[in-house]
Design an enzyme around this catalytic site. Structure first.
Site, PDB file in Angstrom:
ATOM      1  N   GLY A  11       0.822  -1.209   0.000  1.00  0.00           N
ATOM      2  CA  GLY A  11       0.000   0.000   0.000  1.00  0.00           C
ATOM      3  C   GLY A  11       0.849   1.249   0.000  1.00  0.00           C
ATOM      4  N   GLY A  13       0.322   5.669   0.779  1.00  0.00           N
ATOM      5  CA  GLY A  13      -0.528   6.784   1.159  1.00  0.00           C
ATOM      6  C   GLY A  13       0.116   8.113   0.839  1.00  0.00           C
ATOM      7  N   PHE A  15       1.827  10.159   2.815  1.00  0.00           N
ATOM      8  CA  PHE A  15       3.160  10.346   3.377  1.00  0.00           C
ATOM      9  C   PHE A  15       3.931   9.044   3.539  1.00  0.00           C
ATOM     10  CE2 PHE A  15       0.367  13.558   5.397  1.00  0.00           C
ATOM     11  CZ  PHE A  15       0.887  14.680   4.794  1.00  0.00           C
ATOM     12  N   ALA A  16       3.320   7.906   3.265  1.00  0.00           N
ATOM     13  CA  ALA A  16       3.938   6.654   3.683  1.00  0.00           C
ATOM     14  C   ALA A  16       3.731   5.548   2.665  1.00  0.00           C
ATOM     15  CB  ALA A  16       3.365   6.222   5.035  1.00  0.00           C
ATOM     16  N   VAL A  18       3.434   1.142   2.763  1.00  0.00           N
ATOM     17  CA  VAL A  18       3.142   0.052   3.684  1.00  0.00           C
ATOM     18  C   VAL A  18       3.699  -1.248   3.101  1.00  0.00           C
ATOM     19  CG1 VAL A  18       1.376  -1.185   4.971  1.00  0.00           C
ATOM     20  CG2 VAL A  18       1.049   1.236   4.419  1.00  0.00           C
ATOM     21  N   LYS A  31       4.363   0.461   8.281  1.00  0.00           N
ATOM     22  CA  LYS A  31       4.074   1.724   7.610  1.00  0.00           C
ATOM     23  C   LYS A  31       5.294   2.624   7.755  1.00  0.00           C
ATOM     24  CE  LYS A  31       0.487   5.299   7.306  1.00  0.00           C
ATOM     25  NZ  LYS A  31      -0.826   5.752   7.856  1.00  0.00           N
ATOM     26  N   ASP A 125     -12.131   9.905   7.606  1.00  0.00           N
ATOM     27  CA  ASP A 125     -11.743   9.403   6.279  1.00  0.00           C
ATOM     28  C   ASP A 125     -12.204   7.959   6.111  1.00  0.00           C
ATOM     29  OD1 ASP A 125     -10.675   9.611   3.738  1.00  0.00           O
ATOM     30  OD2 ASP A 125      -8.682   8.952   4.344  1.00  0.00           O
TER      31      ASP A 125
END
Length: 411
Positions: A11, A13, A15-16, A18, A31, A125
């Protein structure tokens, strides 16, 4: 000292990234947040807040934090690994879920949200991408990057989250009740599970916001009447929207076990004479036959017309949603009295007809600035596959994150 081995990336996102990880034959999710990507105080605040909240919660339908690790370049959030994938992918694979599956998921989601709201935590969210599926069909809520703690009755002011799941009051730029916006998002998720597409989905952001603010959507006739009623009571204006207590007693939430109990005999029935038991068995068979007919009719009425779902409104689909730190909704409601002006390099002033046009220029300028990455920064980026052992912080490790300061933040 624990040593985590990195596996494949699962995954990504804002800022990150996974990754699947392993430690002592236990699979975990890692993460990775690179500190250099946390450019603003708001970004640092979000990371601190997510870590703080994950350390507070303990619920079977919310991801569990295991460790927080850091080194000079990155912060690592070690959580449980949920192997079933995203609810989003499951909906896409199945095209849409049955009433029973959707009921099972929404029950657990509502229970998790009720737990969070009891702690004063607003998720902000909620969407299928942030709900993971366990192997047994249960769900696990993740991603608290936009979550906020509130006191009882406190209103929030920052419109944020994923546009297609945002509530009308949030898009109108009003101070909003976070518990009600979370409930709205649950309604959108329920709609997506049962229909296979989103109730609000327009290519033009302005059109999307307008339809959400007017609660303008259609419910397919193929849905069960209880499902249609529940969706209509959630996806409505803030003052008319039902709360969690009302959702939990809605007919759509009634247990399916009632049908299974029809064939169970009580002690009194077992002790009856054989003839009475035979009569009872005949009654049970007759009731089962009537019930099967009813189920068959219900299937024909509500589940059979797949064509209606396939003939979804033009352009409507289930697409991945990217979060926006702050939904740019004010430009849709402000009517400028004067022309908006921007200074140009030639020291001349150019009159812009709308604030939207000015915003596009500013946004493009910001994107160009973000793309300017020096070669030194590129070379300094780490390669996770060959990363040495990491230092583990203990004793409230989230307070030891370097370069991250607690700031005063506008809710």
């Amino acid at each position: 000292m624990l040593k985590y081995q990195f596996g494949q990336k699962i995954g990504e996102g804002t800022f990150a990234q996974v990754y699947i990880g392993a430690c002592n034959d236990e699979q975990v999710a890692i993460k990775v947040l690179q500190k250099e990507s946390l450019k603003t105080d708001r970004d640092k605040f979000r990371v601190n807040k997510e870590i703080e909240l994950l350390n507070k919660v303990n619920h079977p339908n919310i991801v569990k934090m295991k460790e927080i690790v850091e080194d000079e370049e990155s912060i690592y959030l070690i959580t449980e690994y949920v192997s079933g994938g995203e609810l989003f992918d499951y909906i896409v694979e199945q095209q849409r879920l049955s009433n029973g599956e959707a009921r099972h998921v929404i029950k657990q989601l509502v229970n998790a949200i009720e737990y969070l709201h009891g702690l004063g935590i607003i998720h902000r969210d909620l969407k299928p991408e942030n709900i993971l599926m366990r192997d047994n069909g249960d769900i696990c809520l993740i991603d608290f990057g936009l979550s906020m703690e509130v006191t009882r009755g406190q209103l929030l002011v920052t419109p944020c989250g994923s546009p297609c799941y945002a509530a009308p009051e949030m898009l109108e730029g009003k101070n909003y009740d976070g518990t009600k916006t979370d409930i709205w998002s649950c309604g959108v998720i329920l709609y997506a599970m049962l229909c296979g597409y989103l109730p609000f989905d327009e290519e033009n952001t302005q059109d999307l916001y307008d339809k959400i603010k007017l609660c303008q959507y259609t419910i397919p006739n193929s849905l069960h009447k209880d499902a249609k009623d529940l969706i209509s009571r959630i996806l409505t204006y803030e003052d008319q929207r039902i709360n969690i207590e009302q959702i939990k007693v809605h007919p759509f939430f009634l247990d399916d076990n009632e049908e299974e109990n029809i064939n169970e005999l009580s002690i009194e029935q077992i002790e009856q004479p054989i003839q009475d038991q035979e009569d009872l068995e005949d009654q049970i068979q007759q009731a089962s036959f009537i019930q099967s007919q009813h189920q068959e009719e219900e299937t024909i009425e509500y589940i059979q017309p797949i064509l209606e779902v396939q003939n979804r409104p033009r352009g409507h689909t289930l697409k991945r949603e990217s979060i926006m730190n702050e939904l740019e909704v004010n430009i849709n409601t402000i009517q400028p009295k004067n022309k908006f002006e921007l200074p140009l390099q030639s020291k001349e002033k150019k009159n812009l007809k709308t604030i939207e046009e000015a915003f596009q220029i500013i946004q493009e300028s910001s994107r160009q600035k973000d793309r300017k990455v020096t070669e030194e920064q590129q070379q300094s980026q780490i390669s996770l596959a060959y990363k040495p052992a990491m230092k583990i912080n203990t004793n409230k490790p989230y307070t030891k994150i370097k370069y991250v300061q607690t700031i005063r933040y506008r809710y």
